[in-house]
Scaffold this active site. Structure first.
Site, PDB file in Angstrom:
ATOM      1  N   SER A   1       0.874  -1.242   0.217  1.00 51.08           N
ATOM      2  CA  SER A   1       0.209   0.111  -0.044  1.00 51.08           C
ATOM      3  C   SER A   1       1.022   1.233   0.027  1.00 51.08           C
ATOM      4  CB  SER A   1      -0.852   0.027   1.269  1.00 51.08           C
ATOM      5  OG  SER A   1      -1.647   1.278   1.436  1.00 51.08           O
TER       6      SER A   1
ATOM      7  N   TYR B   1      -2.667  -1.709  10.217  1.00 53.07           N
ATOM      8  CA  TYR B   1      -2.843  -2.084   8.689  1.00 53.07           C
ATOM      9  C   TYR B   1      -1.383  -1.825   8.027  1.00 53.07           C
ATOM     10  CZ  TYR B   1      -4.249  -1.877   3.859  1.00 53.07           C
ATOM     11  OH  TYR B   1      -4.154  -1.948   2.508  1.00 53.07           O
TER      12      TYR B   1
HETATM   13  N1  LIG Z   1      -8.328  -0.143  -2.614  1.00 51.24           N
HETATM   14  C1  LIG Z   1      -7.425   0.345  -2.148  1.00 51.24           C
HETATM   15  O1  LIG Z   1      -7.399   1.581  -2.290  1.00 51.24           O
HETATM   16  C2  LIG Z   1      -5.975  -0.118  -1.983  1.00 51.24           C
HETATM   17  C3  LIG Z   1      -5.030   0.774  -1.616  1.00 51.24           C
HETATM   18  C4  LIG Z   1      -3.826   0.063  -1.296  1.00 51.24           C
HETATM   19  C5  LIG Z   1      -3.741  -1.055  -1.175  1.00 51.24           C
HETATM   20  N2  LIG Z   1      -4.664  -2.005  -1.352  1.00 51.24           N
HETATM   21  C6  LIG Z   1      -4.349  -3.445  -1.246  1.00 51.24           C
HETATM   22  O2  LIG Z   1      -4.779  -4.006  -2.598  1.00 51.24           O
HETATM   23  C7  LIG Z   1      -5.359  -5.452  -2.369  1.00 51.24           C
HETATM   24  C8  LIG Z   1      -6.515  -5.541  -2.805  1.00 51.24           C
HETATM   25  O3  LIG Z   1      -7.496  -4.808  -2.467  1.00 51.24           O
HETATM   26  P1  LIG Z   1      -8.891  -4.512  -3.007  1.00 51.24           P
HETATM   27  O4  LIG Z   1      -9.124  -3.229  -2.700  1.00 51.24           O
HETATM   28  O5  LIG Z   1      -8.926  -5.173  -4.348  1.00 51.24           O
HETATM   29  O6  LIG Z   1      -9.949  -5.123  -1.799  1.00 51.24           O
HETATM   30  P2  LIG Z   1     -11.275  -5.971  -2.254  1.00 51.24           P
HETATM   31  O7  LIG Z   1     -12.056  -5.313  -3.498  1.00 51.24           O
HETATM   32  O8  LIG Z   1     -11.948  -5.792  -0.964  1.00 51.24           O
HETATM   33  O9  LIG Z   1     -11.007  -7.417  -2.338  1.00 51.24           O
HETATM   34  C9  LIG Z   1     -10.391  -8.243  -1.639  1.00 51.24           C
HETATM   35  C10 LIG Z   1     -10.265  -9.679  -2.265  1.00 51.24           C
HETATM   36  O10 LIG Z   1      -9.619 -10.419  -1.380  1.00 51.24           O
HETATM   37  C11 LIG Z   1     -10.544 -11.566  -0.998  1.00 51.24           C
HETATM   38  N3  LIG Z   1     -10.261 -11.823   0.529  1.00 51.24           N
HETATM   39  C12 LIG Z   1     -10.450 -10.739   1.385  1.00 51.24           C
HETATM   40  N4  LIG Z   1     -10.149 -11.372   2.602  1.00 51.24           N
HETATM   41  C13 LIG Z   1      -9.876 -12.690   2.528  1.00 51.24           C
HETATM   42  C14 LIG Z   1      -9.327 -13.888   3.396  1.00 51.24           C
HETATM   43  N5  LIG Z   1      -9.506 -13.755   4.482  1.00 51.24           N
HETATM   44  N6  LIG Z   1      -9.282 -15.082   2.756  1.00 51.24           N
HETATM   45  C15 LIG Z   1      -9.308 -15.287   1.486  1.00 51.24           C
HETATM   46  N7  LIG Z   1      -9.722 -14.006   0.250  1.00 51.24           N
HETATM   47  C16 LIG Z   1      -9.868 -12.811   1.060  1.00 51.24           C
HETATM   48  C17 LIG Z   1     -11.872 -10.985  -1.363  1.00 51.24           C
HETATM   49  O11 LIG Z   1     -12.637 -12.205  -1.361  1.00 51.24           O
HETATM   50  P3  LIG Z   1     -13.818 -12.482  -0.174  1.00 51.24           P
HETATM   51  O12 LIG Z   1     -14.185 -11.237   0.364  1.00 51.24           O
HETATM   52  O13 LIG Z   1     -14.785 -13.140  -0.990  1.00 51.24           O
HETATM   53  O14 LIG Z   1     -12.917 -13.295   0.574  1.00 51.24           O
HETATM   54  C18 LIG Z   1     -11.604 -10.210  -2.643  1.00 51.24           C
HETATM   55  O15 LIG Z   1     -11.457 -11.239  -3.614  1.00 51.24           O
HETATM   56  C19 LIG Z   1      -5.106  -5.500  -0.858  1.00 51.24           C
HETATM   57  O16 LIG Z   1      -3.869  -6.089  -0.392  1.00 51.24           O
HETATM   58  C20 LIG Z   1      -5.254  -4.257  -0.119  1.00 51.24           C
HETATM   59  O17 LIG Z   1      -4.543  -3.857   0.995  1.00 51.24           O
HETATM   60  C21 LIG Z   1      -5.912  -1.485  -1.813  1.00 51.24           C
END
Ligand SMILES: NC(=O)c1ccc[n+]([C@@H]2O[C@H](COP(=O)([O-])OP(=O)(O)OC[C@H]3O[C@@H](n4cnc5c(N)ncnc54)[C@H](OP(=O)(O)O)[C@@H]3O)[C@@H](O)[C@H]2O)c1
Length: 269
Positions: free
Chosen positions: A150, A163
């Site tokens: 992140s 986090y």
């Molecule tokens: N969005 C942002 O602004 C942002 C910024 C910086 C970094 N990130 C990082 O980018 C990555 C993806 O984030 P995103 O925004 O795409 O999140 P998201 O839309 O919430 O998607 C998260 C994905 O991970 C799966 N997941 C979550 N918890 C899980 C668990 N315990 N076991 C197995 N699968 C799990 C979810 O499926 P289920 O819920 O069905 O399990 C979903 O497929 C993360 O590492 C996050 O920290 C995001």
């Protein structure tokens, strides 16, 4: 099609990738870009229906994909995912360690031991465990691993300090794993996304808050999953074979070092 694009498409064709959390958000976009270039993809998530839909969409678009439902905090999960990739596709070329979570929202001063442990673990251990399992199963020469960190990892964060500490642990592990796997021809890098329009960051990009955040981004827009997927493809692809142990910030310039906006507004409030 330019030569660079053709090289990239040829590189992915016939190979196999694991994308944790590939059922939604950034992971889903990464899976789509890989599948459209001919890579077979293993996705995961806890919600079976959402996972099934993502797999079906990839197949409908002509891609090769399977879903492995499960929770990455389950100690057996890494072996299951890696085993499914080997069994179905006979090889593992790419790992995108993307799934993550936070069990704590608030000040570090107020975080109890359980939420602290869970949050640090959820943001670091699954990437290590999947990498260990894949390395043991036999990552092919020229394989590549991308960990999703992140842009907040190296910044003060009012409400998500635990986090971001987990993400900083992931970055440290990325450095060390790049050293351990480099001699096998495997690269290990991380991407630091800024604010991306996914479910996870919904509280940030909606409404007034989103407008305020957008004004802080030099490119004057928040990120889309496709912005991160493009960067992942570069790090997995043929033009990054000497890029190793690197953190690539992809945030529209929002968190440039020394910039006025190096201090994040809270994420999980
Ligand atoms: N969005 C942002 O602004 C942002 C910024 C910086 C970094 N990130 C990082 O980018 C990555 C993806 O984030 P995103 O925004 O795409 O999140 P998201 O839309 O919430 O998607 C998260 C994905 O991970 C799966 N997941 C979550 N918890 C899980 C668990 N315990 N076991 C197995 N699968 C799990 C979810 O499926 P289920 O819920 O069905 O399990 C979903 O497929 C993360 O590492 C996050 O920290 C995001």
């Amino acid at each position: 099609m330019g030569q660079a694009n053709k090289d990239t498409d040829d590189w992915f064709s016939g190979k196999a990738a694991i994308v944790t959390g590939g059922s939604r958000g950034i992971g889903r976009a990464v899976a789509g870009e890989l599948a459209v270039r001919g890579a077979s993809v293993v996705l995961n998530g806890r919600d079976q229906a959402v996972l099934d839909l993502a797999v079906q969409e990839l197949r409908d678009a002509g891609g090769s994909a399977i879903g492995v439902q499960g929770d990455f905090l389950d100690p057996e999960f890494p072996d299951r995912v890696v085993g499914a990739c080997q069994e179905e596709f006979g090889r593992i070329d790419f790992l995108v360690n993307n799934a993550a979570a936070s069990s704590h929202s608030g000040r570090v001063l107020d975080c109890g031991p359980d939420a602290f442990r869970d949050t640090i673990l959820a943001n670091s251990w699954p990437a290590v465990a999947i990498t260990q399992a894949a390395a043991a199963a036999g990552l092919a020469e020229g394989s590549a691993i991308v960990n999703i960190s992140s842009a907040g990892a190296r910044r003060v964060h009012e409400l998500a300090g635990v986090y971001t500490a987990g993400k900083l642990a992931l970055e440290s592990l990325t450095f060390t794993l790049s050293r351990e796997l480099g001699p096998r021809g495997v690269t290990v890098n991380a991407i630091e996304p800024g604010i991306i329009r996914t479910d996870m960051a919904g509280t940030i990009w909606n409404g007034e808050r989103g407008a305020a955040e957008t004004r802080l981004v030099p490119m004057q827009r928040l990120g889309l999953p496709a912005d991160i997927a493009s960067a992942v493809l570069y790090l997995l692809g043929p033009h990054a074979r000497w890029v190793n142990g690197t953190m690539l910030r992809v945030d529209g310039g929002r968190f440039h070092v020394g910039g006025e906006s190096a201090h994040m507004i809270g994420v999980f409030e």
